[in-house]
Design an enzyme around this catalytic site. Structure first.
Site, mmCIF file in Angstrom:
data_model
loop_
_atom_site.group_PDB
_atom_site.id
_atom_site.type_symbol
_atom_site.label_atom_id
_atom_site.label_comp_id
_atom_site.label_asym_id
_atom_site.label_seq_id
_atom_site.Cartn_x
_atom_site.Cartn_y
_atom_site.Cartn_z
ATOM 1 N N HIS A 14 0.824 -1.378 -0.152
ATOM 2 C CA HIS A 14 0.042 -0.072 -0.016
ATOM 3 C C HIS A 14 0.789 1.311 -0.006
ATOM 4 O O HIS A 14 2.011 1.242 0.236
ATOM 5 C CB HIS A 14 -0.970 0.120 1.412
ATOM 6 C CG HIS A 14 -1.751 -1.099 1.558
ATOM 7 N ND1 HIS A 14 -3.188 -1.187 1.382
ATOM 8 C CD2 HIS A 14 -1.499 -2.233 2.156
ATOM 9 C CE1 HIS A 14 -3.447 -2.350 1.427
ATOM 10 N NE2 HIS A 14 -2.794 -3.023 2.311
ATOM 11 N N HIS A 42 -2.226 -3.221 -3.545
ATOM 12 C CA HIS A 42 -3.822 -2.822 -3.225
ATOM 13 C C HIS A 42 -4.677 -2.773 -4.298
ATOM 14 O O HIS A 42 -5.768 -3.266 -4.372
ATOM 15 C CB HIS A 42 -3.791 -1.557 -2.321
ATOM 16 C CG HIS A 42 -5.039 -1.419 -1.425
ATOM 17 N ND1 HIS A 42 -5.335 -0.299 -0.616
ATOM 18 C CD2 HIS A 42 -5.865 -2.282 -1.259
ATOM 19 C CE1 HIS A 42 -6.523 -0.455 0.120
ATOM 20 N NE2 HIS A 42 -6.812 -1.815 -0.065
ATOM 21 N N GLU A 66 2.360 -0.990 4.657
ATOM 22 C CA GLU A 66 2.232 0.532 3.981
ATOM 23 C C GLU A 66 3.869 1.089 3.702
ATOM 24 O O GLU A 66 4.665 1.211 4.549
ATOM 25 C CB GLU A 66 1.605 1.448 4.865
ATOM 26 C CG GLU A 66 0.176 1.060 5.322
ATOM 27 C CD GLU A 66 -0.826 1.531 4.300
ATOM 28 O OE1 GLU A 66 -0.454 2.268 3.414
ATOM 29 O OE2 GLU A 66 -2.012 1.134 4.313
ATOM 30 N N ASP A 106 -3.312 2.116 -4.948
ATOM 31 C CA ASP A 106 -1.881 2.239 -4.578
ATOM 32 C C ASP A 106 -1.195 0.807 -4.449
ATOM 33 O O ASP A 106 -1.742 0.007 -4.806
ATOM 34 C CB ASP A 106 -1.878 2.831 -2.985
ATOM 35 C CG ASP A 106 -2.928 1.976 -2.246
ATOM 36 O OD1 ASP A 106 -4.156 1.541 -2.703
ATOM 37 O OD2 ASP A 106 -2.493 1.437 -1.254
#
Length: 156
Positions: free
Chosen positions: A4, A129, A90, A139
């Protein structure tokens, strides 16, 4: 493993807002955008900051709420509810700003450790994602260099 990107406020890097968001402490009055997301209860297993620093929010063997409504074809069948069985990482960034070498190196290091620890996790099961929620998410976006990440992954 699902990659992400996140920046809070959008397009800004380096502040404490991502950690506040993933720990349900984001002040909705601190920025106009925050009022639209502060009510969400989301998490990721790991955040990789622009300088390569890793911040873990959820143990890798526990569920994190990073994938949302999602679908994945594992080669044999289509699966949904990826939060139940995936690891969410992330990267501090957005879909247009190049990611930093320190992030790719940290991501490769973490990925090698996860591949060694979780036999069902293979490189073919590393995705974005955007691919698990294609009509909803984009993303980590075109700024993420998958070929460079794979080269970093091959280095020790």
């Amino acid at each position: 493993m699902v990659l992400h990107s996140i920046s809070l406020p959008p397009g800004e890097f380096g502040g404490p807002e991502i950690e506040q968001f993933f720990t349900n402490r984001l002040d909705p009055d601190a920025h106009p955008y925050f009022a639209t997301i502060a009510h969400l209860q989301v998490s990721a297993h790991l955040l990789i900051r622009r300088n390569g620093e890793c911040v873990q929010f959820v143990p890798f063997d526990r569920r994190a709420w990073h994938a949302g409504r999602s679908r994945w074809f594992d080669g044999e069948r289509e699966r949904s509810e990826l939060n139940d069985f995936s690891i969410g990482i992330e990267l501090e960034g957005d879909e247009i700003s190049p990611y930093r070498d320190a992030q790719y190196c940290a991501l490769a290091r973490v990925t090698r450790e996860l591949l060694a620890h979780y036999p069902k996790l293979v490189q073919e099961r590393i995705t974005s994602h955007a691919k698990i929620a294609p009509m909803r998410k984009t993303d980590p976006g075109p700024a993420f260099d998958w070929a460079y990440f794979r080269r970093c992954l091959g280095k020790k």
